[in-house]
Each structure stands twice: as C-alpha cells, then as structure tokens.
Design a protein around this motif. Structure first.
Motif, PDB file in Angstrom:
ATOM      1  N   ALA A   1      79.213  57.310  16.609  1.00  0.00           N
ATOM      2  CA  ALA A   1      79.177  56.328  17.690  1.00  0.00           C
ATOM      3  C   ALA A   1      80.575  56.092  18.228  1.00  0.00           C
ATOM      4  O   ALA A   1      81.572  56.274  17.523  1.00  0.00           O
TER       5      ALA A   1
ATOM      6  N   GLN B   1      75.595  52.072  13.745  1.00  0.00           N
ATOM      7  CA  GLN B   1      76.047  51.729  15.099  1.00  0.00           C
ATOM      8  C   GLN B   1      76.344  50.229  15.198  1.00  0.00           C
ATOM      9  O   GLN B   1      77.344  49.818  15.772  1.00  0.00           O
ATOM     10  N   LYS B   2      75.442  49.438  14.614  1.00  0.00           N
ATOM     11  CA  LYS B   2      75.624  47.977  14.663  1.00  0.00           C
ATOM     12  C   LYS B   2      76.887  47.561  13.926  1.00  0.00           C
ATOM     13  O   LYS B   2      77.633  46.691  14.378  1.00  0.00           O
TER      14      LYS B   2
ATOM     15  N   ALA C   1      73.402  48.858  24.277  1.00  0.00           N
ATOM     16  CA  ALA C   1      72.429  49.677  23.542  1.00  0.00           C
ATOM     17  C   ALA C   1      71.233  49.996  24.423  1.00  0.00           C
ATOM     18  O   ALA C   1      70.785  49.155  25.207  1.00  0.00           O
TER      19      ALA C   1
ATOM     20  N   ASP D   1      70.690  55.330  21.939  1.00  0.00           N
ATOM     21  CA  ASP D   1      72.095  55.583  22.307  1.00  0.00           C
ATOM     22  C   ASP D   1      72.865  54.281  22.527  1.00  0.00           C
ATOM     23  O   ASP D   1      72.298  53.293  23.000  1.00  0.00           O
ATOM     24  N   LEU D   2      74.155  54.333  22.235  1.00  0.00           N
ATOM     25  CA  LEU D   2      75.077  53.334  22.763  1.00  0.00           C
ATOM     26  C   LEU D   2      75.673  53.924  24.037  1.00  0.00           C
ATOM     27  O   LEU D   2      76.077  55.089  24.057  1.00  0.00           O
TER      28      LEU D   2
ATOM     29  N   VAL E   1      69.216  50.432  17.977  1.00  0.00           N
ATOM     30  CA  VAL E   1      70.268  51.265  17.403  1.00  0.00           C
ATOM     31  C   VAL E   1      70.255  51.088  15.886  1.00  0.00           C
ATOM     32  O   VAL E   1      69.682  50.118  15.367  1.00  0.00           O
TER      33      VAL E   1
ATOM     34  N   TYR F   1      79.820  48.339  16.058  1.00  0.00           N
ATOM     35  CA  TYR F   1      79.896  47.386  17.180  1.00  0.00           C
ATOM     36  C   TYR F   1      80.441  46.038  16.715  1.00  0.00           C
ATOM     37  O   TYR F   1      81.354  45.464  17.325  1.00  0.00           O
TER      38      TYR F   1
END
Lengths: 365, 365
Positions: free
Chosen positions: A336, A248-249, A240, A218-219, A244, A252
């Motif tokens: 996300a 997601q990355k 994080a 999860d974030l 992840v 981010y």
C-alpha cells in the motif's frame, strides 16, 4: 513604495548593494504585482537604494503593468529595440559606477549576465535569491486570502475525484474528470502534474498515473493543487474503494497519527526539524521508518516548493505567517501507499489548517 | 563516436574551440541519445577535439544513460558530491589551459557559469547554440521516422476531436476528450498547450480555449501536437460545424490556396523568404494581408520551434532533410479565424507532407 520593496531596499543598504536587477517572473511579481511569462523576451525589475525602481517589459505588456497598479517607471521595448540600451539610460540617471549588484544567479542566463556586466564593469555580482526566498516565506493577509481560495478548490477537486471512483475506471479517466471539473470553475493552471494513483501504483512516491484500473479493495491516492492569482495549493488524500484489509488500515492510521502530531507540533518557536522529527518518530516506532523516504513538507506560495523546507536537518525557527505542507507518507511496495497532506499557516496559536477535506479514512462504494 | 558528435567536433576544430560543455536537455539528447529533465540538478555533456567526451548526470540516472547506448565515460554524482570537482578531474586528463570554451549562453545560468569559469580561468567563452541549431535543422532517417509517427498521432487527434463536435459542447470539453484519447494511445506529453477554438474565439491568433459553446455555423480550429520519443508534431485544421456562410468559405479558400502554394514552393534551393512570400502574396491579393500577422511557419524537431524560421526576411536556402510547418492564417475579428498547418520535410523532389488530415473544408453535422 510598497512594503516588500522597502524590505528589499533595507537589505540592500545593510549589504551595500547599490542595484538589484531581478528577471524571474516569480520575484518580479512578488515585488511589483505584475506577472508575465515573457518566454525568450526580457522581463526585469531594477531596484535602487535611493532612486525610483523601474520595470522592463515587452511593449505589448505596458498596459497590463499599469493595470496592476505599478505607478513607477516602465521601460516598454519593441521587438526592434535593444532593451539593454534603454535600461542603461534609466540606470545612468540613478547610480553611477555601482560596486555591488544583486541578480538571480540561478535564474539569469549567461547572455544576459554579459549584458548587465557591461553596464557595471567594476561591480561584484552577488545573488539576491536567498534574500527573496526569506522575504517570501512570511505571507501577508492578502497572500493568505488567495492561498485559502486555492486550498478550497483543491478540497473540491479531491471531493469530486473521490466521487468519480468506480470499478474499472482508470487513473487517467479520473484525473481527466477532475481537471475538467476544475476548468469549469475557472481554474486554468495546476500547481504541478496531477496524481491519481491506485493500488500498487500508489505504493511508490514517484508513481505516474496511467491506465491502471481501480479495483475493489484499493487505496486511491490524489495529489494535486491549483494556481489562483499566481499562488499555489497542494493537497494529498488517500481514500478507500470498498473494504480494505488490516494492513492497509494500519498503514493509514500510522500516517494519520504522524500527520496530526506534526500539525500539533507546528507553532511559533518550534523548528522545522522538530516538526519533521515528530512525524518521523511515530512512523519509525510503528516499524515503517524505511518506507517514509522524503522530507515532511515544503513551503508554499508563488512557487509550489519554496521556503521553509520541512526536513530533519533544518534548524530554522517557525514564525507567524509561514505557510507549508505537512505530508508524511508510507509506501510499502506491493502492499500500500498512503500519504496525507495539508497546507497550514503558522498563527500565534499554532497551525491553522487550510485544506479541509476529511482525514479520517473515507470509504467509497 | 556518432556522426552528430563528429559534426560538432569538426566545427570546434574550425573555430579553435577546445572544449564544448552543453547543459540543455535538448542538446545533450541530440548528441548523446540520453534525455532527462534533471530539474535543479546538473546534466552535462563535455566534448573535446581529441579526448573522449563524457556525460555528467545525477547518480540515479547512470543506468538509464547506459541503456540508451552511451558507451563513453559517465560522471554520475550523488547528492552529497560536488559534480564540478568530478568534472574538473575528468577534464584535467584531457586538456589543460583551454583558451576557448563553448557553452549555451542562453541556457546556462550564472551560478554554473561561475563554476565553469573557475575551471578555465583564461578561456574566452563562446556560444555553441547557433551551431547546434544549424546541425539539428537537417533531420536523419531515424528522426524522420519518429516525427512521422508523431504526425500520425496528431492526425488522429484532429479526427477524434472533430468527431466529438456537438451543439452546446464547450471548447474545453472537446479539448479534454482529445487529450484523454491520446493518453489512451500512450501519449504522455503534448508539444504545447492544445487549442480548440470556436467561432469568434478562433478569430484571434492568441485565443485561449474556454467555456465558449460550439454552435451551428461555427468554424472550429484545432491546433495541437504530440511528443513521441522526444520529437514534436504540430498540426492545425479548421473544420465547419453545419453550414457556414460565404464570407467564412471565402476566408477558408484563401488560406487553403496560400497553404497549397507554399507547399508547392517548398523545395531544395528555394529560400525561406520565398516560401513565406508565396503564401503572403496570395492572402494580400485577396485583401486579407493585414489579417495574417505572423510568420508562415517554423522548424520542428526536438523543440516545437526550431530552425528554419519561415519568415519573409530569412534568406536561408532550403535543403533536403529540413522539417518545418506551413501554417498561414486569416483572423478577421468577429467574422472568422482560419489556420491550416502541415508539417513537411524537404526531399529531392520538393515537400513531403507529414500531416495527412484532409485540407478541403470538412463539414460536421
């Protein structure tokens, strides 16, 4: 007479306003140094072009007003007195037959408006709110010192909250732990309802913390702020829990790039619109434009939302002493939600960042 | 047309009020069933003697309004529309040239008052607030059912909090644990800031929970309430941690005796003053009169403080369906603070007590 009152009086002279009567706790505090939430009772500050200003407060607060250093007249009324009669007497000694009176039209209620209208039957009533917003926008050294303290406690809260992350804990458990840790540091008021959101719940800009459990991968998004000596801080960090995925990355990294660019663009002479668009362009070019549905940020001070508004339509020019948030976000439903928010102050050299928790993705295990 | 609107319209006819325009979340909810906190945006309910009432809300709330069962007109405005233009059109189809318009003078701000004044340039504006307070004072079956649920959760909170008492725990630790336990039961809002006060800190009617640690021999005071479906509960219990001394017991017994007598005195036909004085006399005769500095209680419903006010100067006669608190207290500085508070509803037979946590002194070890 303090500098802030002098600035207000200069505006009154320019605008031919003979009397300003303010009743909101925030503006009375800004100009007098005295803060109180009087509930249904009347709190007021009357300012004149020439005469001495006076402060109106419930009787039991008189000593608190003096302790804050207010050396001018105080009208302290008991529960059986009508404060408007006392106000009338004090005004009569200073002006007669005012033609223009400034009040807070968004704050004052009709009951009080009828009272003050009867004191100035021939006056035009104008709003003092816009002027106060503009005055409050530039922070002085004393204000900055307090805001920095509030930001340091916000950093601590995120650090503490992130360290509490564990498989199966709920958002509300982490939230309660964070607020309790702050209480132990003497914090008695948050700037707004604290947000701890995880996974899909963070993927909405209006998520509400609940019983969702934190899971590996999860974030986790923290959005919070504290009130110290009446000034607010406001920070967001997304961290994080475990490894992840690439998507997601990517999200981010895009938010971080936009955030850093907006900080870089923040300097005297730039406009609010330019700073907002600097971040917005980066997010759009990465293909996430539709998932960044809010303005870049907002001014911060006695209120958690004040001037300047960091939005793409605001042509206001940034000046030294302005304090605001820079908080781009991307929220892709079921994928996300990431937001990264700093509080900054404009200095001669650009933006000084007041919130210090790291912005590279922090991974907890 | 629901019963509540019919009651309001009956008053409008008696008072020759052609239009009532309400903007407070509480009164709009009471009359329409729709609750929203619109922040700076406009929420409104317009009621007429003959024409259909209409509700004004931000566009994104339209579906929520329909879901609550409001079948009449809805004016849902977008952020780029001026709601007052839309209101003006809808009013024009119903009345022309109103001479008397009712608003909430304690709630409506001057900015909105100027807008509505321009719609009714010849009207006298009167306050609808007193009438709404009187209407809201008598609760119907549906309201009572919700209030009972809110009271049951308040009972649970006191029971949970008392079971958490342990040597050395702070007031704030217990408070955090109580609020977290309620969150797990789905409670998202407290009626007011929860109080957990121990020892000397409880001996002030305005104490603030802090880092004071609970010690053997302390009386611990809980004052809290929850909001369920927009209705509030409010309970106070004072419990003992270990053995307490004779003086503490005497104070507790005096408060309990006064509380029980005031419950007994609560019935249709009695006045608020009589009920307050029943408790006040017992406390005075025991020699503690000066240590009971507040009214006996207050009405309870959508607001945590509403009508009837249970004070010695209020000659209002009690009627079936009124809900209020009975909360005598004695606060002897540096000795002890005790308050015992129930929520009750007036029935044909007298007071039905809605808060059930035991009132004989509970001792925890």
């Amino acid at each position: 007479m303090n500098k802030r009152l002098e600035n207000l009086i200069a505006w009154m002279k320019e605008s031919d306003v003979q009397v300003t009567f303010l009743t909101s706790s925030e503006n009375v505090f800004y100009l007098s140094g005295f803060y109180s939430d009087p509930h249904e009772r009347l709190l007021g500050l009357a300012v004149f072009q020439e005469g001495e200003p006076f402060l109106v407060c419930p009787g039991m607060e008189k000593h608190s007003v003096r302790r804050t250093g207010w050396s001018q007249e105080i009208i302290a009324y008991s529960d059986i007195e009508d404060p408007w009669e006392l106000i009338n007497k004090s005004i009569a000694g200073r002006v007669s037959g005012a033609s223009k009176v400034a009040i807070e039209k968004e704050h004052m209620n009709v009951e009080r408006y009828e009272k003050i209208s009867s004191l100035f039957p021939k006056a035009e009533f104008v709003s003092a709110e816009e002027k106060l917003r503009v005055l409050r926008m530039i922070k002085d050294e004393k204000e900055l010192k307090i805001i920095k303290e509030a930001c340091a406690l916000a950093d601590y809260a995120v650090e503490f909250g992130a360290s509490e992350i564990k498989e199966g804990k709920t958002e509300l458990e982490i939230l309660s732990a964070v607020e309790f840790a702050l209480k132990k540091k003497g914090v008695t008021e948050m700037s707004f309802a604290t947000m701890v959101l995880t996974g899909a719940n963070a993927a909405s800009p209006h998520g509400t913390p609940g019983l969702t459990k934190i899971q590996k991968g999860d974030l986790v998004l923290f959005d919070l702020g504290v009130v110290i000596d009446r000034y607010c801080s406001d920070i967001t960090r997304t961290v994080a829990y475990g490894d992840v995925n690439e998507k997601q990355k990517e999200i981010y990294d895009t938010v971080l790039k936009a955030q850093l660019a907006a900080v870089e663009a923040s300097k005297p002479g730039a406009t609010c619109a330019e700073v907002d668009l600097t971040a917005r362009r980066i997010i759009s070019e990465a293909g996430y434009g539709e998932y960044f549905p809010h303005r870049l940020g907002h001014g911060l001070g006695i209120s958690v939302h004040e001037y300047p508004s960091m939005m793409e339509t605001n042509t206001l020019v940034l000046r030294e002493g302005m304090v605001y948030t820079i908080e781009p976000g991307i929220y892709v439903p079921d994928v996300a939600g990431v937001r990264i928010e700093d509080d900054i102050v404009i200095t001669a050299n650009g933006a000084e960042i007041l919130t210090k928790f790291p912005k590279e993705l922090q991974v907890y295990r």
